[in-house]
Design a protein around this motif. Structure first.
Motif, mmCIF file in Angstrom:
data_model
loop_
_atom_site.group_PDB
_atom_site.id
_atom_site.type_symbol
_atom_site.label_atom_id
_atom_site.label_comp_id
_atom_site.label_asym_id
_atom_site.label_seq_id
_atom_site.Cartn_x
_atom_site.Cartn_y
_atom_site.Cartn_z
ATOM 1 N N SER A 273 0.808 -1.223 0.000
ATOM 2 C CA SER A 273 0.000 0.000 0.000
ATOM 3 C C SER A 273 0.841 1.273 0.000
ATOM 4 O O SER A 273 0.325 2.353 -0.222
ATOM 5 C CB SER A 273 -0.968 0.008 1.175
ATOM 6 O OG SER A 273 -0.237 -0.193 2.352
ATOM 7 N N SER A 274 2.166 1.161 0.236
ATOM 8 C CA SER A 274 2.970 2.387 0.199
ATOM 9 C C SER A 274 3.454 2.685 -1.230
ATOM 10 O O SER A 274 4.077 3.700 -1.485
ATOM 11 C CB SER A 274 4.167 2.252 1.142
ATOM 12 O OG SER A 274 4.951 1.165 0.718
ATOM 13 N N GLU A 275 3.184 1.788 -2.160
ATOM 14 C CA GLU A 275 3.607 2.023 -3.550
ATOM 15 C C GLU A 275 2.907 3.250 -4.132
ATOM 16 O O GLU A 275 1.707 3.405 -3.953
ATOM 17 C CB GLU A 275 3.217 0.814 -4.409
ATOM 18 C CG GLU A 275 4.423 0.064 -4.899
ATOM 19 C CD GLU A 275 4.052 -1.125 -5.743
ATOM 20 O OE1 GLU A 275 3.130 -0.990 -6.569
ATOM 21 O OE2 GLU A 275 4.690 -2.172 -5.550
ATOM 22 N N PRO A 276 3.661 4.141 -4.827
ATOM 23 C CA PRO A 276 2.982 5.313 -5.385
ATOM 24 C C PRO A 276 1.957 4.901 -6.436
ATOM 25 O O PRO A 276 2.185 3.977 -7.204
ATOM 26 C CB PRO A 276 4.124 6.117 -6.023
ATOM 27 C CG PRO A 276 5.266 5.176 -6.144
ATOM 28 C CD PRO A 276 5.075 4.083 -5.154
ATOM 29 N N ARG A 277 0.824 5.567 -6.420
ATOM 30 C CA ARG A 277 -0.228 5.234 -7.376
ATOM 31 C C ARG A 277 -0.415 6.395 -8.349
ATOM 32 O O ARG A 277 -0.191 7.544 -8.004
ATOM 33 C CB ARG A 277 -1.545 4.964 -6.645
ATOM 34 C CG ARG A 277 -1.482 3.732 -5.766
ATOM 35 C CD ARG A 277 -2.823 3.473 -5.125
ATOM 36 N NE ARG A 277 -3.882 3.242 -6.094
ATOM 37 C CZ ARG A 277 -4.084 2.103 -6.731
ATOM 38 N NH1 ARG A 277 -3.293 1.090 -6.530
ATOM 39 N NH2 ARG A 277 -5.080 1.978 -7.588
ATOM 40 N N ILE A 278 -0.825 6.049 -9.557
ATOM 41 C CA ILE A 278 -1.085 7.100 -10.544
ATOM 42 C C ILE A 278 -2.530 7.555 -10.369
ATOM 43 O O ILE A 278 -3.444 6.728 -10.260
ATOM 44 C CB ILE A 278 -0.837 6.563 -11.965
ATOM 45 C CG1 ILE A 278 0.665 6.260 -12.100
ATOM 46 C CG2 ILE A 278 -1.276 7.567 -13.014
ATOM 47 C CD1 ILE A 278 1.027 5.538 -13.349
ATOM 48 N N SER A 279 -2.708 8.867 -10.322
ATOM 49 C CA SER A 279 -4.031 9.402 -10.012
ATOM 50 C C SER A 279 -5.018 9.183 -11.176
ATOM 51 O O SER A 279 -4.692 9.410 -12.340
ATOM 52 C CB SER A 279 -3.906 10.895 -9.737
ATOM 53 O OG SER A 279 -5.157 11.492 -9.784
ATOM 54 N N ALA A 280 -6.226 8.759 -10.797
ATOM 55 C CA ALA A 280 -7.259 8.554 -11.812
ATOM 56 C C ALA A 280 -7.725 9.884 -12.410
ATOM 57 O O ALA A 280 -8.389 9.914 -13.456
ATOM 58 C CB ALA A 280 -8.438 7.810 -11.195
ATOM 59 N N THR A 281 -7.346 10.997 -11.750
ATOM 60 C CA THR A 281 -7.684 12.327 -12.292
ATOM 61 C C THR A 281 -7.064 12.526 -13.678
ATOM 62 O O THR A 281 -7.495 13.388 -14.440
ATOM 63 C CB THR A 281 -7.140 13.433 -11.354
ATOM 64 O OG1 THR A 281 -7.451 13.072 -10.031
ATOM 65 C CG2 THR A 281 -7.715 14.792 -11.659
ATOM 66 N N ALA A 282 -6.029 11.737 -13.991
ATOM 67 C CA ALA A 282 -5.381 11.875 -15.301
ATOM 68 C C ALA A 282 -6.397 11.770 -16.428
ATOM 69 O O ALA A 282 -6.265 12.438 -17.460
ATOM 70 C CB ALA A 282 -4.291 10.819 -15.465
ATOM 71 N N SER A 283 -7.439 10.955 -16.233
ATOM 72 C CA SER A 283 -8.411 10.806 -17.325
ATOM 73 C C SER A 283 -9.190 12.108 -17.543
ATOM 74 O O SER A 283 -9.563 12.422 -18.670
ATOM 75 C CB SER A 283 -9.351 9.622 -17.063
ATOM 76 O OG SER A 283 -10.110 9.887 -15.925
ATOM 77 N N GLN A 284 -9.405 12.871 -16.457
ATOM 78 C CA GLN A 284 -10.086 14.175 -16.631
ATOM 79 C C GLN A 284 -9.195 15.145 -17.401
ATOM 80 O O GLN A 284 -9.648 15.877 -18.275
ATOM 81 C CB GLN A 284 -10.382 14.796 -15.265
ATOM 82 C CG GLN A 284 -11.604 14.223 -14.591
ATOM 83 C CD GLN A 284 -11.837 14.877 -13.235
ATOM 84 O OE1 GLN A 284 -11.575 16.067 -13.067
ATOM 85 N NE2 GLN A 284 -12.317 14.109 -12.292
ATOM 86 N N VAL A 285 -7.907 15.143 -17.046
ATOM 87 C CA VAL A 285 -6.978 16.054 -17.741
ATOM 88 C C VAL A 285 -6.834 15.618 -19.205
ATOM 89 O O VAL A 285 -6.802 16.455 -20.110
ATOM 90 C CB VAL A 285 -5.608 16.098 -17.013
ATOM 91 C CG1 VAL A 285 -4.642 17.007 -17.742
ATOM 92 C CG2 VAL A 285 -5.789 16.568 -15.569
ATOM 93 N N ALA A 286 -6.797 14.293 -19.417
ATOM 94 C CA ALA A 286 -6.724 13.798 -20.805
ATOM 95 C C ALA A 286 -7.953 14.249 -21.592
ATOM 96 O O ALA A 286 -7.842 14.658 -22.766
ATOM 97 C CB ALA A 286 -6.620 12.276 -20.813
ATOM 98 N N ALA A 287 -9.118 14.208 -20.948
ATOM 99 C CA ALA A 287 -10.344 14.651 -21.630
ATOM 100 C C ALA A 287 -10.275 16.151 -21.941
ATOM 101 O O ALA A 287 -10.753 16.603 -22.988
ATOM 102 C CB ALA A 287 -11.571 14.344 -20.762
#
Ligand code: ATP
Ligand code: MG
Length: 309
Positions: A273-287
């Motif tokens: 759980s300490s692994e960095p995660r990529i934010s799902a917000t990226a899909s909003q910025v991609a849109a």
């Protein structure tokens, strides 16, 4: 040095300078993501990087790779008049770049000499090296440095269109007024230059009153009736911004990576759980970049059909 001839002017009709005198307003992020988004859609795109810091190399992940010549080829073209040559960006079909970098430290000095010799016509130096190279591309985007009048002038001399990103704060708007002055001067040398639009960058989607205020200020600075602020904007996300530059991935690529990663619960169960995660917000910025790309294509199509009518 003479003015552009008709063939040169025509060759530059799909060149967009991405500029604002102010730093940190999204010029590079927009150049990288707009270019990559349109290339994904099947367009052939060329990026020209006039920055010695070359953040474009970070955003597209080619820093210190074999295509990264630190701006040497670009500097040589400007000095000798040799036609610019773009190289393919690894891993991204349809996307080409003329890299920037530390070699461009000398470019400002070269341009000072040119201006002394040729006056304002020196602004056309990049235009002349770029015009014979544009034919294969649907669009050419020039990423410009902040606070460097000579290099901003070079880009405005080579462009048919100006795209100006701004933040909604005072700094971006002061930069805009300075750019509006350069724009007016550039149009005396390069009469086909026009303002394609202003892009609000890193802003909250809900801040409509602030957006209205910016719209008024843009109209005052550029002195045009029709509002040049585009409907599409780039929403604020610090996490996406950091991931993008650190990993050398576009918002679209981050969104795909976010979708492919294990769910938060799966990671937790596996004890990672300490692994960095990529934010799902990226899909909003991609849109946001999809909408921006579409609006820009529509504006270009409208301008080009108007010119033919
Ligand atoms: N969607 C976003 N929301 C907030 N900040 C962002 C977003 N995308 C990128 N940023 C960050 O905004 C900062 C400025 O972006 P960028 O480097 O594109 O601006 P710039 O105008 O090219 O800057 P410079 O004038 O220094 O070349 C960067 O730190 C970048 O990581
Ligand atoms: Mg930049």
């Amino acid at each position: 040095m003479s003015a552009l001839d008709l063939a040169q002017a025509l060759a530059l009709t799909r060149v967009i300078a991405v500029a604002n005198d102010k730093g940190g307003v999204g010029k590079t992020t927009i150049t990288a993501n707009l270019g990559a988004t349109l290339a994904r859609e099947g367009y052939k795109i060329c990026l020209v990087d006039l920055n010695r810091q070359a953040n474009l190399a970070d955003d597209l992940g080619y820093r210190d790779t074999e295509i990264d010549d630190q701006g040497a080829a670009l500097l040589m073209s400007i000095m000798t008049g040799r036609t610019l040559q773009a190289v393919p960006v690894p891993g991204r079909d349809g996307l080409f770049v003329v890299p920037g970098g530390l070699d461009l430290t000398d470019l400002t000095g070269v341009m000072v000499g040119r201006v002394q010799q040729h006056g304002r016509d020196a602004m056309l130096t990049l235009a002349k090296a770029l015009a014979p190279a544009t034919a294969p591309y649907d669009l050419i985007l020039i990423d410009t440095p902040p606070e460097n009048t000579l290099l901003i002038d070079l880009a405005l001399g080579a462009a048919r269109w100006l795209l100006m990103p701004t933040k909604t704060d005072g700094g971006g708007l002061v930069g805009m007024r300075l750019l509006a002055q350069r724009y007016a001067i550039a149009r005396e040398i390069n009469p086909q230059l026009a303002l394609l639009g202003v892009v609000l960058f890193g802003t909250s989607r809900a801040a409509t009153a602030i957006h209205r205020d910016v719209r008024t200020k843009v109209e005052q600075a550029f002195g045009i009736g029709a509002s040049p602020v585009l409907t599409a904007l780039v929403g604020h996300s610090e996490k996406v911004a950091r991931d993008a530059r650190e990993l050398g991935l576009t918002a679209h690529e981050l969104a795909a990576a976010a979708a492919a990663q294990p769910t938060w619960w799966e990671t937790r169960r596996a004890g990672n759980s300490s692994e960095p995660r990529i934010s799902a917000t990226a899909s909003q910025v991609a849109a946001d970049f999809d909408k921006l790309g579409l609006e820009i294509l529509q504006l270009l199509a409208a301008a080009e059909s108007g010119a033919q009518a």
